[in-house]
Design an enzyme around this catalytic site. Structure first.
Site, short mmCIF file in Angstrom:
data_model
loop_
_atom_site.label_atom_id
_atom_site.label_comp_id
_atom_site.label_asym_id
_atom_site.label_seq_id
_atom_site.Cartn_x
_atom_site.Cartn_y
_atom_site.Cartn_z
N CYS A 10 0.86 -1.19 0.00
CA CYS A 10 0.00 0.00 0.00
C CYS A 10 0.90 1.23 0.00
O CYS A 10 2.09 1.14 -0.36
CB CYS A 10 -0.98 -0.02 1.17
SG CYS A 10 -0.22 -0.02 2.81
N ARG A 16 -3.43 -0.58 5.37
CA ARG A 16 -4.01 -1.66 4.58
C ARG A 16 -3.10 -2.88 4.43
O ARG A 16 -3.53 -4.02 4.69
CB ARG A 16 -4.41 -1.14 3.19
CG ARG A 16 -5.56 -0.16 3.23
CD ARG A 16 -5.69 0.59 1.92
NE ARG A 16 -4.56 1.50 1.71
CZ ARG A 16 -4.33 2.19 0.63
NH1 ARG A 16 -5.16 2.08 -0.40
NH2 ARG A 16 -3.30 3.01 0.55
N ASP A 129 -8.13 3.85 0.78
CA ASP A 129 -7.19 4.30 1.81
C ASP A 129 -7.98 4.83 3.01
O ASP A 129 -8.73 5.79 2.89
CB ASP A 129 -6.32 5.42 1.20
CG ASP A 129 -5.23 5.87 2.14
OD1 ASP A 129 -5.29 5.56 3.34
OD2 ASP A 129 -4.31 6.55 1.66
#
Ligand code: 4NP
Length: 168
Positions: A10, A16, A129
């Site tokens: 990420c 994440r 996100d």
């Protein structure tokens, strides 16, 4: 048999991708596959290198029984493309960044978008996100990454192909 090596990527490697790593590791433990599939995570950015995951990622993961405790590191194109078989970007920007760092067609073929493995979350171009949002964003990320982990396991078992293996 050689281990299959999976790297989740990420932006910051504190929300994440460490969640994806923790969820995938738990799934592998449950299936007795920890010895055959290696999982790690990294970020395209280097701002948080050495840090533990964001407190919210740790908390939302822990609430479902996941231990989210990997230290952030930055993706290194000179070593990580060789060290991993699958490099799985969380969103379209991650995938674009990974493509731009790829040194060869062989590197590019390793890049996948996480949502290509989703079975239950159609309509999401990427795992969103959650960093600048609230709790619901983290819950959605955990939901999606549980789905992604199952999709990857099916893929590795030869049952399904990623719906979009290349391209952002
Ligand atoms: P992640 O989330 O890419 O899921 O780890 C983010 C973490 C940090 C930042 C952005 C996204 N940041 O701008 O510092």
């Amino acid at each position: 048999m050689d281990k299959t090596r999976i790297l989740f990527v990420c932006l910051g490697n504190i929300c994440r991708s460490p969640l994806a790593e923790a969820i995938m590791k738990r799934r592998l433990e449950e299936r007795g596959l920890s010895g055959t599939i290696l999982v790690d995570s990294a970020g395209t950015g280097g701002w948080h290198v050495g840090e533990l995951p964001d407190e919210r990622a740790r908390r939302h993961g822990a609430s479902r029984g996941y231990t989210v405790d990997s230290r952030a590191r930055q993706f290194d194109p000179d070593t990580d493309f060789d060290a991993f078989d699958m490099v799985i970007g969380m969103d379209e920007q991650n995938v674009r960044d990974l493509y731009s760092m790829a040194n060869s067609e062989r590197d590019r073929e390793k890049v996948h978008r996480a949502t290509a493995f989703c079975r239950c979350h159609p309509g999401h171009a990427g795992v969103p996100d959650p960093y600048f949002g609230g709790s619901s964003g983290f819950e959605l990320v955990v939901d999606m990454l549980e789905d992604v982990a199952e999709g990857i396991l099916e893929h590795l078992a030869g049952k399904v192909s990623p719906s979009v293996s290349h391209g952002a």
